[in-house]
Design a protein around this motif. Sequence first.
Motif, PDB file in Angstrom:
ATOM      1  N   PRO A 265      -6.601  -9.147 -12.243  1.00 12.40           N
ATOM      2  CA  PRO A 265      -5.878  -9.506 -11.008  1.00 12.40           C
ATOM      3  C   PRO A 265      -5.406  -8.240 -10.304  1.00 12.40           C
ATOM      4  O   PRO A 265      -4.826  -7.351 -10.936  1.00 12.40           O
ATOM      5  CB  PRO A 265      -4.696 -10.343 -11.518  1.00 12.40           C
ATOM      6  N   HIS A 266      -5.673  -8.160  -9.020  1.00 12.19           N
ATOM      7  CA  HIS A 266      -5.423  -6.910  -8.303  1.00 12.19           C
ATOM      8  C   HIS A 266      -3.950  -6.542  -8.232  1.00 12.19           C
ATOM      9  O   HIS A 266      -3.579  -5.393  -8.454  1.00 12.19           O
ATOM     10  CB  HIS A 266      -6.021  -6.994  -6.899  1.00 12.19           C
ATOM     11  N   LEU A 267      -3.102  -7.499  -7.896  1.00 10.87           N
ATOM     12  CA  LEU A 267      -1.697  -7.164  -7.705  1.00 10.87           C
ATOM     13  C   LEU A 267      -1.051  -6.633  -8.977  1.00 10.87           C
ATOM     14  O   LEU A 267      -0.393  -5.572  -8.931  1.00 10.87           O
ATOM     15  CB  LEU A 267      -0.940  -8.378  -7.164  1.00 10.87           C
ATOM     16  N   PRO A 268      -1.186  -7.297 -10.156  1.00 12.36           N
ATOM     17  CA  PRO A 268      -0.595  -6.702 -11.370  1.00 12.36           C
ATOM     18  C   PRO A 268      -1.185  -5.339 -11.711  1.00 12.36           C
ATOM     19  O   PRO A 268      -0.470  -4.456 -12.193  1.00 12.36           O
ATOM     20  CB  PRO A 268      -0.914  -7.743 -12.461  1.00 12.36           C
ATOM     21  N   LEU A 269      -2.495  -5.159 -11.450  1.00  8.20           N
ATOM     22  CA  LEU A 269      -3.101  -3.867 -11.748  1.00  8.20           C
ATOM     23  C   LEU A 269      -2.560  -2.786 -10.812  1.00  8.20           C
ATOM     24  O   LEU A 269      -2.301  -1.651 -11.232  1.00  8.20           O
ATOM     25  CB  LEU A 269      -4.620  -3.982 -11.614  1.00  8.20           C
ATOM     26  N   TRP A 270      -2.389  -3.121  -9.528  1.00  4.70           N
ATOM     27  CA  TRP A 270      -1.776  -2.175  -8.596  1.00  4.70           C
ATOM     28  C   TRP A 270      -0.372  -1.793  -9.068  1.00  4.70           C
ATOM     29  O   TRP A 270       0.009  -0.620  -9.057  1.00  4.70           O
ATOM     30  CB  TRP A 270      -1.682  -2.781  -7.197  1.00  4.70           C
ATOM     31  N   LEU A 271       0.391  -2.789  -9.462  1.00  2.98           N
ATOM     32  CA  LEU A 271       1.764  -2.527  -9.902  1.00  2.98           C
ATOM     33  C   LEU A 271       1.782  -1.636 -11.136  1.00  2.98           C
ATOM     34  O   LEU A 271       2.605  -0.708 -11.235  1.00  2.98           O
ATOM     35  CB  LEU A 271       2.479  -3.847 -10.188  1.00  2.98           C
TER      36      LEU A 271
ATOM     37  N   LEU B  16     -10.016   0.765  -6.970  1.00  2.00           N
ATOM     38  CA  LEU B  16     -10.047  -0.676  -7.173  1.00  2.00           C
ATOM     39  C   LEU B  16     -10.806  -1.421  -6.089  1.00  2.00           C
ATOM     40  O   LEU B  16     -11.028  -2.621  -6.210  1.00  2.00           O
ATOM     41  CB  LEU B  16      -8.612  -1.224  -7.251  1.00  2.00           C
ATOM     42  N   ASP B  17     -11.216  -0.728  -5.036  1.00  2.00           N
ATOM     43  CA  ASP B  17     -11.855  -1.415  -3.915  1.00  2.00           C
ATOM     44  C   ASP B  17     -13.360  -1.207  -3.846  1.00  2.00           C
ATOM     45  O   ASP B  17     -14.044  -1.956  -3.148  1.00  2.00           O
ATOM     46  CB  ASP B  17     -11.220  -0.932  -2.596  1.00  2.00           C
TER      47      ASP B  17
ATOM     48  N   SER C 206     -12.815  -3.848   4.917  1.00  2.00           N
ATOM     49  CA  SER C 206     -12.056  -3.518   3.710  1.00  2.00           C
ATOM     50  C   SER C 206     -10.810  -2.693   4.013  1.00  2.00           C
ATOM     51  O   SER C 206      -9.904  -2.625   3.176  1.00  2.00           O
ATOM     52  CB  SER C 206     -12.949  -2.739   2.728  1.00  2.00           C
ATOM     53  N   ILE C 207     -10.767  -2.047   5.172  1.00  4.28           N
ATOM     54  CA  ILE C 207      -9.604  -1.215   5.504  1.00  4.28           C
ATOM     55  C   ILE C 207      -8.319  -2.042   5.564  1.00  4.28           C
ATOM     56  O   ILE C 207      -7.282  -1.606   5.047  1.00  4.28           O
ATOM     57  CB  ILE C 207      -9.850  -0.459   6.824  1.00  4.28           C
ATOM     58  N   PRO C 208      -8.319  -3.245   6.179  1.00  2.82           N
ATOM     59  CA  PRO C 208      -7.064  -4.020   6.204  1.00  2.82           C
ATOM     60  C   PRO C 208      -6.507  -4.332   4.826  1.00  2.82           C
ATOM     61  O   PRO C 208      -5.284  -4.352   4.649  1.00  2.82           O
ATOM     62  CB  PRO C 208      -7.461  -5.300   6.953  1.00  2.82           C
ATOM     63  N   SER C 209      -7.383  -4.578   3.860  1.00  2.00           N
ATOM     64  CA  SER C 209      -6.886  -4.880   2.517  1.00  2.00           C
ATOM     65  C   SER C 209      -6.147  -3.682   1.929  1.00  2.00           C
ATOM     66  O   SER C 209      -5.151  -3.850   1.209  1.00  2.00           O
ATOM     67  CB  SER C 209      -8.043  -5.293   1.608  1.00  2.00           C
ATOM     68  N   MET C 210      -6.612  -2.465   2.241  1.00  2.00           N
ATOM     69  CA  MET C 210      -5.918  -1.273   1.735  1.00  2.00           C
ATOM     70  C   MET C 210      -4.570  -1.093   2.415  1.00  2.00           C
ATOM     71  O   MET C 210      -3.583  -0.718   1.774  1.00  2.00           O
ATOM     72  CB  MET C 210      -6.788  -0.033   1.954  1.00  2.00           C
ATOM     73  N   ILE C 211      -4.533  -1.342   3.722  1.00  7.45           N
ATOM     74  CA  ILE C 211      -3.254  -1.227   4.427  1.00  7.45           C
ATOM     75  C   ILE C 211      -2.258  -2.249   3.886  1.00  7.45           C
ATOM     76  O   ILE C 211      -1.072  -1.939   3.656  1.00  7.45           O
ATOM     77  CB  ILE C 211      -3.479  -1.404   5.934  1.00  7.45           C
ATOM     78  N   LEU C 212      -2.730  -3.470   3.652  1.00 13.35           N
ATOM     79  CA  LEU C 212      -1.839  -4.502   3.102  1.00 13.35           C
ATOM     80  C   LEU C 212      -1.409  -4.161   1.680  1.00 13.35           C
ATOM     81  O   LEU C 212      -0.261  -4.425   1.295  1.00 13.35           O
ATOM     82  CB  LEU C 212      -2.552  -5.858   3.127  1.00 13.35           C
TER      83      LEU C 212
ATOM     84  N   ALA D  90       2.381  -3.734   0.573  1.00 12.72           N
ATOM     85  CA  ALA D  90       2.969  -4.576  -0.475  1.00 12.72           C
ATOM     86  C   ALA D  90       3.595  -3.725  -1.575  1.00 12.72           C
ATOM     87  O   ALA D  90       4.704  -4.017  -2.043  1.00 12.72           O
ATOM     88  CB  ALA D  90       1.893  -5.491  -1.059  1.00 12.72           C
ATOM     89  N   LEU D  91       2.899  -2.666  -1.992  1.00 11.17           N
ATOM     90  CA  LEU D  91       3.442  -1.815  -3.046  1.00 11.17           C
ATOM     91  C   LEU D  91       4.724  -1.112  -2.597  1.00 11.17           C
ATOM     92  O   LEU D  91       5.702  -1.035  -3.347  1.00 11.17           O
ATOM     93  CB  LEU D  91       2.395  -0.778  -3.465  1.00 11.17           C
ATOM     94  N   SER D  92       4.712  -0.598  -1.385  1.00  5.67           N
ATOM     95  CA  SER D  92       5.910   0.089  -0.881  1.00  5.67           C
ATOM     96  C   SER D  92       7.047  -0.907  -0.670  1.00  5.67           C
ATOM     97  O   SER D  92       8.222  -0.581  -0.880  1.00  5.67           O
ATOM     98  CB  SER D  92       5.586   0.816   0.424  1.00  5.67           C
ATOM     99  N   PHE D  93       6.706  -2.119  -0.243  1.00  9.29           N
ATOM    100  CA  PHE D  93       7.724  -3.147  -0.056  1.00  9.29           C
ATOM    101  C   PHE D  93       8.408  -3.493  -1.379  1.00  9.29           C
ATOM    102  O   PHE D  93       9.616  -3.722  -1.433  1.00  9.29           O
ATOM    103  CB  PHE D  93       7.091  -4.394   0.560  1.00  9.29           C
ATOM    104  N   LEU D  94       7.612  -3.492  -2.478  1.00 14.83           N
ATOM    105  CA  LEU D  94       8.165  -3.803  -3.795  1.00 14.83           C
ATOM    106  C   LEU D  94       8.826  -2.598  -4.450  1.00 14.83           C
ATOM    107  O   LEU D  94       9.362  -2.709  -5.558  1.00 14.83           O
ATOM    108  CB  LEU D  94       7.062  -4.348  -4.705  1.00 14.83           C
ATOM    109  N   GLY D  95       8.764  -1.435  -3.793  1.00 15.00           N
ATOM    110  CA  GLY D  95       9.398  -0.240  -4.334  1.00 15.00           C
ATOM    111  C   GLY D  95       8.542   0.511  -5.325  1.00 15.00           C
ATOM    112  O   GLY D  95       9.039   1.419  -6.005  1.00 15.00           O
ATOM    113  N   LEU D  96       7.256   0.165  -5.455  1.00  6.74           N
ATOM    114  CA  LEU D  96       6.372   0.825  -6.414  1.00  6.74           C
ATOM    115  C   LEU D  96       5.300   1.677  -5.739  1.00  6.74           C
ATOM    116  O   LEU D  96       4.442   2.233  -6.419  1.00  6.74           O
ATOM    117  CB  LEU D  96       5.690  -0.225  -7.311  1.00  6.74           C
ATOM    118  N   GLY D  97       5.338   1.769  -4.428  1.00  2.04           N
ATOM    119  CA  GLY D  97       4.340   2.565  -3.731  1.00  2.04           C
ATOM    120  C   GLY D  97       4.929   3.880  -3.255  1.00  2.04           C
ATOM    121  O   GLY D  97       5.484   4.660  -4.040  1.00  2.04           O
ATOM    122  N   LEU D  98       4.826   4.121  -1.972  1.00  2.00           N
ATOM    123  CA  LEU D  98       5.401   5.323  -1.397  1.00  2.00           C
ATOM    124  C   LEU D  98       6.917   5.236  -1.399  1.00  2.00           C
ATOM    125  O   LEU D  98       7.498   4.168  -1.283  1.00  2.00           O
ATOM    126  CB  LEU D  98       4.888   5.516   0.035  1.00  2.00           C
ATOM    127  N   ARG D  99       7.542   6.395  -1.554  1.00  2.00           N
ATOM    128  CA  ARG D  99       8.999   6.440  -1.621  1.00  2.00           C
ATOM    129  C   ARG D  99       9.524   7.436  -0.593  1.00  2.00           C
ATOM    130  O   ARG D  99       8.834   8.397  -0.249  1.00  2.00           O
ATOM    131  CB  ARG D  99       9.455   6.846  -3.031  1.00  2.00           C
TER     132      ARG D  99
END
Length: 401
Positions: A241-247, A273-274, A328-334, A338-347
Amino acid sequence: MTDTTPSGTTPTGVTPDPKRHAPHFVSQEPWDPYVADRLTAEQERYYMAGQWKLMWWRFRRHKPAVVSMVFLLLMYFSTLISEFIAPYDLHTRHSRYIFAAPQGVHLFHEGSFLGPFVYGLKMERDPATLQRIYSADTTKPQKLRFFCLGESYEFWGLIEGRFHFVCPPEDGTIFLLGTDRLGRDMFSRIVYAARISLTIGIIGIALSFALALVLGGLAGYYGGWIDSVVQRLTEIIKSFPHLPLWLALSAALPVTWSPLLVYFGITIILALLDWPGLGRAVRSKLLSLREEDYAAAAQMMGAKPARIIGRHLLPGFMSHLIASATLSIPSMILAETALSFLGLGLRPPITSWGVLLNEATDINVVAVNWWLMLPVVPVILVILAYQFMGDGMRDAADPYA
């Protein structure tokens, strides 16, 4: 039987008039047996056009795709001049205007035209909740300044400058989209954040595209055990699953890394992953094209596999791959959002649209200060624009369209 018709008359007795007969012309041009196969200038322009030109002509007929392409070009151009567009610096704080509401731009004051201006803000405290309440001071219009000298900045961190497209009024403010909990202008932060959110999709898809061409090309051209290894690798990646793997991968990034390293780390994770989707498309196309006569002829003439793949096989469906990559670019932006929104991406101090939305995770803040959700608007517009443009490119790349 004897013909009794008088000489010079027809059997009906009417004398023919030579002027009523159309003259008979004989062309003196030399006879050309291929005149029926000759093309007009318009036909020759169409039939002799290359693949990319035909794609462009078909793409222009897709009006939503053309409008979306223009919108995206303007968005990416704005990332080059973010310092010029934003009226304030990314980290400028206005401690007197915390959670200030957006200021409207007006043209007329009490029936007279003044040009673009804003009304100043008056702040009061709610005695029950102690909440800051801002209201417009309609007695003091403040004219905006255009192409002016304002706050200093470093253009791309290299060149000192102060020139802005729009500046706040003298002894006034301009908060087009309000301010956040630290009094920072939301419009300026959204403009600066576009540079990160938009480029992460372009860089990520470039890496993903390169991986897909290399691994998918090797699997499709050579087959055998190479194909088996690549196929098992893509199946393993697609099975997670992409989201848990991203996290998980984002959480594995060291907290001691600088913001720049975190940015490239997130980009590489998204690219790794893409690529399986594009890689499978490349493999399936090469499996069918490697048996074509022109590929066999190039191989018999001594061409190396790299040349056969790069010069003969890939160009045949590159337009289809570009259209797929665009989608495929929109999926990367999203994913980054999502990662930054959850606090696990860019800081912070790196600012992206996802980082801005992270400040709106408290429903109480959103209910009172709704403008903190405005960073989601450019995300939606960019994703829709990419989808429309990708659909147009996919239709244009279809040879049977």
